[in-house]
Design a protein around this motif. Sequence first.
Motif, PDB file in Angstrom:
ATOM      1  N   CYS A  59      -4.092   0.560   7.008  1.00 23.44           N
ATOM      2  CA  CYS A  59      -3.056  -0.374   6.546  1.00 23.44           C
ATOM      3  C   CYS A  59      -2.189  -0.814   7.725  1.00 23.44           C
ATOM      4  O   CYS A  59      -1.995  -0.068   8.684  1.00 23.44           O
ATOM      5  CB  CYS A  59      -2.169   0.276   5.498  1.00 23.44           C
ATOM      6  SG  CYS A  59      -3.012   0.689   3.965  1.00 23.44           S
ATOM      7  N   SER A  68       0.854  -1.181   0.000  1.00 21.84           N
ATOM      8  CA  SER A  68       0.000   0.000   0.000  1.00 21.84           C
ATOM      9  C   SER A  68       0.894   1.237   0.000  1.00 21.84           C
ATOM     10  O   SER A  68       2.092   1.145   0.245  1.00 21.84           O
ATOM     11  CB  SER A  68      -0.930   0.008   1.217  1.00 21.84           C
ATOM     12  OG  SER A  68      -1.793   1.119   1.180  1.00 21.84           O
ATOM     13  N   SER A  69       0.288   2.376  -0.266  1.00 24.14           N
ATOM     14  CA  SER A  69       1.030   3.633  -0.247  1.00 24.14           C
ATOM     15  C   SER A  69       1.083   4.153   1.179  1.00 24.14           C
ATOM     16  O   SER A  69       0.073   4.580   1.743  1.00 24.14           O
ATOM     17  CB  SER A  69       0.358   4.663  -1.157  1.00 24.14           C
ATOM     18  OG  SER A  69       1.066   5.889  -1.112  1.00 24.14           O
ATOM     19  N   ARG A  70       2.260   4.092   1.785  1.00 22.58           N
ATOM     20  CA  ARG A  70       2.438   4.512   3.167  1.00 22.58           C
ATOM     21  C   ARG A  70       3.398   5.702   3.240  1.00 22.58           C
ATOM     22  O   ARG A  70       4.163   5.957   2.324  1.00 22.58           O
ATOM     23  CB  ARG A  70       3.002   3.348   4.014  1.00 22.58           C
ATOM     24  CG  ARG A  70       2.087   2.121   4.114  1.00 22.58           C
ATOM     25  CD  ARG A  70       2.820   0.984   4.819  1.00 22.58           C
ATOM     26  NE  ARG A  70       1.973  -0.160   5.115  1.00 22.58           N
ATOM     27  CZ  ARG A  70       1.695  -1.138   4.271  1.00 22.58           C
ATOM     28  NH1 ARG A  70       2.192  -1.102   3.027  1.00 22.58           N
ATOM     29  NH2 ARG A  70       0.920  -2.148   4.622  1.00 22.58           N
ATOM     30  N   GLN A  71       3.370   6.373   4.376  1.00 26.63           N
ATOM     31  CA  GLN A  71       4.285   7.469   4.650  1.00 26.63           C
ATOM     32  C   GLN A  71       5.230   7.067   5.783  1.00 26.63           C
ATOM     33  O   GLN A  71       4.837   6.350   6.713  1.00 26.63           O
ATOM     34  CB  GLN A  71       3.513   8.729   5.065  1.00 26.63           C
ATOM     35  CG  GLN A  71       2.587   9.276   3.991  1.00 26.63           C
ATOM     36  CD  GLN A  71       3.356   9.782   2.786  1.00 26.63           C
ATOM     37  OE1 GLN A  71       4.400  10.438   2.921  1.00 26.63           O
ATOM     38  NE2 GLN A  71       2.848   9.491   1.600  1.00 26.63           N
ATOM     39  N   VAL A 104       5.920  -0.769   0.826  1.00 25.43           N
ATOM     40  CA  VAL A 104       5.662   0.465   1.569  1.00 25.43           C
ATOM     41  C   VAL A 104       5.108   1.570   0.676  1.00 25.43           C
ATOM     42  O   VAL A 104       4.645   2.591   1.172  1.00 25.43           O
ATOM     43  CB  VAL A 104       6.939   0.962   2.282  1.00 25.43           C
ATOM     44  CG1 VAL A 104       7.489  -0.108   3.205  1.00 25.43           C
ATOM     45  CG2 VAL A 104       7.992   1.407   1.290  1.00 25.43           C
ATOM     46  N   PRO A 164       1.093  -1.302   9.647  1.00 27.64           N
ATOM     47  CA  PRO A 164       2.392  -0.629   9.604  1.00 27.64           C
ATOM     48  C   PRO A 164       3.500  -1.568   9.135  1.00 27.64           C
ATOM     49  O   PRO A 164       3.447  -2.779   9.354  1.00 27.64           O
ATOM     50  CB  PRO A 164       2.615  -0.202  11.061  1.00 27.64           C
ATOM     51  CG  PRO A 164       1.255  -0.183  11.671  1.00 27.64           C
ATOM     52  CD  PRO A 164       0.493  -1.279  10.986  1.00 27.64           C
ATOM     53  N   THR A 186       6.573   7.693   9.001  1.00 27.02           N
ATOM     54  CA  THR A 186       6.154   8.518  10.133  1.00 27.02           C
ATOM     55  C   THR A 186       7.125   8.458  11.313  1.00 27.02           C
ATOM     56  O   THR A 186       7.017   9.264  12.242  1.00 27.02           O
ATOM     57  CB  THR A 186       4.756   8.085  10.614  1.00 27.02           C
ATOM     58  OG1 THR A 186       4.761   6.675  10.883  1.00 27.02           O
ATOM     59  CG2 THR A 186       3.710   8.380   9.557  1.00 27.02           C
ATOM     60  N   PHE A 244       6.605   2.861   8.479  1.00 25.39           N
ATOM     61  CA  PHE A 244       5.763   3.358   7.390  1.00 25.39           C
ATOM     62  C   PHE A 244       4.312   3.019   7.709  1.00 25.39           C
ATOM     63  O   PHE A 244       3.972   1.851   7.961  1.00 25.39           O
ATOM     64  CB  PHE A 244       6.191   2.716   6.064  1.00 25.39           C
ATOM     65  CG  PHE A 244       7.612   3.053   5.674  1.00 25.39           C
ATOM     66  CD1 PHE A 244       7.870   4.118   4.811  1.00 25.39           C
ATOM     67  CD2 PHE A 244       8.676   2.318   6.174  1.00 25.39           C
ATOM     68  CE1 PHE A 244       9.180   4.433   4.457  1.00 25.39           C
ATOM     69  CE2 PHE A 244       9.985   2.627   5.818  1.00 25.39           C
ATOM     70  CZ  PHE A 244      10.234   3.688   4.960  1.00 25.39           C
ATOM     71  N   THR A 245       3.461   4.031   7.715  1.00 21.43           N
ATOM     72  CA  THR A 245       2.058   3.838   8.106  1.00 21.43           C
ATOM     73  C   THR A 245       1.106   4.526   7.127  1.00 21.43           C
ATOM     74  O   THR A 245       1.495   5.433   6.384  1.00 21.43           O
ATOM     75  CB  THR A 245       1.819   4.410   9.524  1.00 21.43           C
ATOM     76  OG1 THR A 245       2.100   5.810   9.517  1.00 21.43           O
ATOM     77  CG2 THR A 245       2.695   3.718  10.551  1.00 21.43           C
ATOM     78  N   ALA A 246      -0.134   4.071   7.173  1.00 21.87           N
ATOM     79  CA  ALA A 246      -1.228   4.692   6.410  1.00 21.87           C
ATOM     80  C   ALA A 246      -2.531   4.249   7.049  1.00 21.87           C
ATOM     81  O   ALA A 246      -2.624   3.164   7.637  1.00 21.87           O
ATOM     82  CB  ALA A 246      -1.181   4.267   4.940  1.00 21.87           C
TER      83      ALA A 246
END
Length: 309
Positions: free
Chosen positions: A55, A25-28, A143, A57, A30, A50-52
């Motif tokens: 989703c 998935s598209s995560r940022q 990620v 982590p 953090t 990386f979280t969203a």
Amino acid sequence: MTDDLSAVPVSGPHPGSDELGELASSRQRTVDDHMFTVPGLPGTCRLQLFTADGCRPVAVATQIAGDEGLGLTNGVEQFAGAVWERHCPDQKVPPVWVQRQLAPEGSPREARFQRVAFAGADGYRPTGPRWRGITDEQLRVLVGGEVDPGRGVGYVPRPAVPEPRLVFREFAVVRLGRPHPFRERGCMPKGVPWWRRWLRQALPRRDVRSCCWYHGGDWHAVNALALEVLRRARAQGVVADDMEDFAAAQAAEAGASMWQTEALSTLFDPTVAIQPDSEGGYINGQHRAQAMLEAGVRRTVVLEHVYDA
């Protein structure tokens, strides 16, 4: 509970690319903690989390192998559990765990990312880890972006362990630990009880026996010479590594016998010198200590490792 919900059975094949695709998935990013630590553990790592929303982590841990205390592989349950509890405690399962142990500088070994899947968990402690390689491209897809593969500029190396100085010093033989030499009962009986060592201090022996090398000469004469060698060496500033040669020269000057010269050499050779350990035993020298205690020798020379403040 399993690590990857229904995708990871407790037993069976390791999750592969299909399972990673489902987690992608598209995560940022953090969290980027360059010195992540676990309370009570002697180790650090770089943590990129990386979280969203909605989703699971993904935690990427990076460490320099051999340079940071407890390694990621040996401590994976503790490291992953600490990240889970500290950064995503509301998750029912631990974060997807990816780790990379960088080779020490100069090593030809290539560092690779590894995906670690857990079979279950006990509270915030994952259990049953299983490792499998994951490519850089698979990690980017997982990620939804780039992952920094390095240790990070915020890494603070552990202080170098200081090298000890070798120091020879005078020591009371009666204070040496109880030896446990492996010799015949009549030659080297196991240990010397306290009452016997004090008796020999009052009634020393100088007899020479043919049963073994350790009883083959006069330890009183050798240690008298050793203490004089130590005194002269200190006056002349002789360092520990040069003490064996210095002692040999002193033995020749004193007209010592071959046995006495050899025995004196063993007291000043850093590789075999008498070295009591911190628990009342010996690193080296218990057979010589046994012979000295039986003879009632009062003072000898021991080697110590001294760490300067």
